[in-house]
Design an enzyme around this catalytic site. Structure first.
Site, PDB file in Angstrom:
ATOM      1  N   LYS A 150      14.552 -36.821 -44.078  1.00 45.10           N
ATOM      2  CA  LYS A 150      15.631 -35.885 -43.714  1.00 45.10           C
ATOM      3  C   LYS A 150      16.818 -36.660 -43.100  1.00 45.10           C
ATOM      4  O   LYS A 150      17.041 -37.810 -43.457  1.00 45.10           O
ATOM      5  CB  LYS A 150      15.124 -34.797 -42.767  1.00 45.10           C
ATOM      6  CG  LYS A 150      13.830 -34.169 -43.242  1.00 45.10           C
ATOM      7  CD  LYS A 150      13.487 -32.925 -42.489  1.00 45.10           C
ATOM      8  CE  LYS A 150      12.098 -32.458 -42.890  1.00 45.10           C
ATOM      9  NZ  LYS A 150      11.818 -31.093 -42.535  1.00 45.10           N
ATOM     10  N   SER A 204       4.225 -29.477 -42.330  1.00 50.52           N
ATOM     11  CA  SER A 204       3.441 -29.926 -41.168  1.00 50.52           C
ATOM     12  C   SER A 204       2.182 -30.706 -41.544  1.00 50.52           C
ATOM     13  O   SER A 204       1.132 -30.565 -40.897  1.00 50.52           O
ATOM     14  CB  SER A 204       3.092 -28.729 -40.257  1.00 50.52           C
ATOM     15  OG  SER A 204       4.279 -28.125 -39.780  1.00 50.52           O
ATOM     16  N   GLY A 217       8.092 -28.177 -40.444  1.00 51.96           N
ATOM     17  CA  GLY A 217       8.583 -28.610 -39.134  1.00 51.96           C
ATOM     18  C   GLY A 217       8.124 -27.719 -37.987  1.00 51.96           C
ATOM     19  O   GLY A 217       8.638 -27.824 -36.877  1.00 51.96           O
ATOM     20  N   HIS A 232      15.105 -28.419 -51.707  1.00 53.57           N
ATOM     21  CA  HIS A 232      14.394 -28.330 -50.426  1.00 53.57           C
ATOM     22  C   HIS A 232      14.865 -27.072 -49.692  1.00 53.57           C
ATOM     23  O   HIS A 232      16.039 -26.708 -49.767  1.00 53.57           O
ATOM     24  CB  HIS A 232      14.670 -29.586 -49.588  1.00 53.57           C
ATOM     25  CG  HIS A 232      13.763 -29.701 -48.407  1.00 53.57           C
ATOM     26  ND1 HIS A 232      13.962 -28.973 -47.253  1.00 53.57           N
ATOM     27  CD2 HIS A 232      12.642 -30.434 -48.207  1.00 53.57           C
ATOM     28  CE1 HIS A 232      12.991 -29.269 -46.395  1.00 53.57           C
ATOM     29  NE2 HIS A 232      12.182 -30.155 -46.943  1.00 53.57           N
ATOM     30  N   ASN A 258       9.726 -37.499 -46.661  1.00 51.39           N
ATOM     31  CA  ASN A 258      11.109 -37.007 -46.595  1.00 51.39           C
ATOM     32  C   ASN A 258      11.625 -37.263 -45.186  1.00 51.39           C
ATOM     33  O   ASN A 258      11.221 -36.578 -44.241  1.00 51.39           O
ATOM     34  CB  ASN A 258      11.121 -35.504 -46.918  1.00 51.39           C
ATOM     35  CG  ASN A 258      12.491 -34.884 -46.713  1.00 51.39           C
ATOM     36  OD1 ASN A 258      13.492 -35.587 -46.605  1.00 51.39           O
ATOM     37  ND2 ASN A 258      12.536 -33.558 -46.665  1.00 51.39           N
ATOM     38  N   GLU A 272      15.626 -26.562 -46.739  1.00 52.96           N
ATOM     39  CA  GLU A 272      16.757 -26.773 -45.824  1.00 52.96           C
ATOM     40  C   GLU A 272      18.073 -26.800 -46.602  1.00 52.96           C
ATOM     41  O   GLU A 272      19.108 -26.357 -46.115  1.00 52.96           O
ATOM     42  CB  GLU A 272      16.542 -28.071 -45.021  1.00 52.96           C
ATOM     43  CG  GLU A 272      15.461 -27.867 -43.967  1.00 52.96           C
ATOM     44  CD  GLU A 272      14.667 -29.108 -43.610  1.00 52.96           C
ATOM     45  OE1 GLU A 272      15.097 -30.233 -43.922  1.00 52.96           O
ATOM     46  OE2 GLU A 272      13.581 -28.944 -43.012  1.00 52.96           O
ATOM     47  N   GLU A 318       6.190 -25.718 -50.564  1.00 51.47           N
ATOM     48  CA  GLU A 318       6.449 -25.841 -49.134  1.00 51.47           C
ATOM     49  C   GLU A 318       6.755 -24.464 -48.552  1.00 51.47           C
ATOM     50  O   GLU A 318       7.909 -24.015 -48.585  1.00 51.47           O
ATOM     51  CB  GLU A 318       7.654 -26.753 -48.896  1.00 51.47           C
ATOM     52  CG  GLU A 318       7.476 -28.156 -49.423  1.00 51.47           C
ATOM     53  CD  GLU A 318       8.281 -29.158 -48.621  1.00 51.47           C
ATOM     54  OE1 GLU A 318       7.680 -30.107 -48.121  1.00 51.47           O
ATOM     55  OE2 GLU A 318       9.512 -28.978 -48.479  1.00 51.47           O
TER      56      GLU A 318
HETATM   57  C1  PEP Z   1       9.592 -31.418 -45.412  1.00 50.00           C
HETATM   58  O1  PEP Z   1      10.622 -31.772 -44.890  1.00 50.00           O
HETATM   59  O2  PEP Z   1       9.556 -31.329 -46.650  1.00 50.00           O
HETATM   60  C2  PEP Z   1       8.427 -31.121 -44.569  1.00 50.00           C
HETATM   61  C3  PEP Z   1       7.344 -30.681 -45.146  1.00 50.00           C
HETATM   62  O3  PEP Z   1       8.547 -31.338 -43.213  1.00 50.00           O
HETATM   63  P1  PEP Z   1       7.355 -31.378 -42.125  1.00 50.00           P
HETATM   64  O4  PEP Z   1       6.247 -32.218 -42.691  1.00 50.00           O
HETATM   65  O5  PEP Z   1       7.967 -31.976 -40.912  1.00 50.00           O
HETATM   66  O6  PEP Z   1       6.903 -29.965 -41.921  1.00 50.00           O
END
Ligand code: PEP
Length: 255
Positions: free
Chosen positions: A12, A211, A171, A95, A10, A97, A165
């Site tokens: 973003k 992460s 992040g 997601h 992803n 976000e 998630e």
């Molecule tokens: C994500 O954006 O779905 C995500 C898991 O980000 P990150 O791996 O940077 O934590």
């Protein structure tokens, strides 16, 4: 039940068109690892057509990061499933976000999931609890509620992908442990079995996201219920993303 592992990146709101092209070219320079892991990249909308061309003849698939639940009309700034289905196989929906910054809720996510399937797109449905809910011991309740509402009246299908998630891990550099993630992913699978049926629940791939890096992917892939990863930050680094894919392929083949 053998489920084909899936690693999705992803991106973003990162990369201009030129940067996206360079990143894909760099990814394609990495040694091919065959089809034992399904690989999906989800760049920003504006780069999708160019990247689709670059990925022709490779084993990478393309996904979008969001979509609206109507085909067309007066919805300024939105992207329709009809526009995406000509370009992508997958679409990330719900997601955290999107839920946090753009006020998406389980009801809108549910409309999007139904619409994605109607339009020939496979959703990567994201669910996850906040740090506050996690610390209050509400993880199970939150996750079951999200799965039940996001999938209400969705026809059971093994084409669904779910990404667990935990919001506190996205992040932040603070990934869940493999064991923690597996417990919640197993809960998601049992919830699906109750809502749909056991057979379909066994076919649905459930990823961990939060992460994930080249250093910790092994911990997640080793777990019985974890079928891959949704990767944010590390998917913007060609060498590291490729290392995540290769490790997933190697580890799953030895299980
Ligand atoms: C994500 O954006 O779905 C995500 C898991 O980000 P990150 O791996 O940077 O934590």
């Amino acid at each position: 039940m053998m489920r084909n592992p899936l690693i999705a990146g992803n991106w973003k709101m990162n990369t201009t068109l030129d940067e996206a092209i360079v990143l894909v070219q760099d990814m394609l320079k990495e040694k091919e690892d065959g089809d034992s892991v399904e690989k999906v990249i989800c760049p920003p909308f504006i780069s999708l057509p160019a990247i689709k061309d670059l990925l022709k003849g490779t084993s990478f698939k393309l996904g979008a990061q969001n979509m609206y639940f109507e085909d067309k009309g007066a919805y300024t700034g939105e992207i329709s499933p009809l526009m995406l289905s000509a370009l992508c196989d997958y679409v990330i929906l719900g997601h955290s976000e999107r839920r946090h910054y753009f006020m998406e809720n389980d009801e809108t996510v549910n409309k999007k999931v139904k619409k994605a399937f109607e339009s020939g797109l496979k959703p990567i449905l994201c669910v996850g609890e906040s740090l506050e809910d996690n610390e209050a011991g509400k993880t199970e309740q939150i996750i079951i509620g999200q799965v039940e509402t996001d999938l209400a009246n969705v026809v059971p299908t093994g084409d669904l992908v779910i990404a667990y998630e935990p919001i506190w891990a996205i992040g932040t550099g603070k990934a869940a442990t493999g064991k923690q993630a597996n417990v919640t992913i197993n809960l998601i699978r049992r919830t699906l079995a109750d809502q749909w049926n056991k057979e379909t629940a066994q076919k649905v791939r459930i990823l961990y996201g939060g992460s994930v890096t080249g250093n910790n992917i092994g911990e997640f892939i080793a777990e019985s219920d974890i079928d891959g990863a949704l990767v944010g930050g590390a998917s913007l680094k060609a060498v590291e993303f490729s290392s995540i894919i290769k490790q997933a392929a190697n580890l799953k083949s030895t299980q």
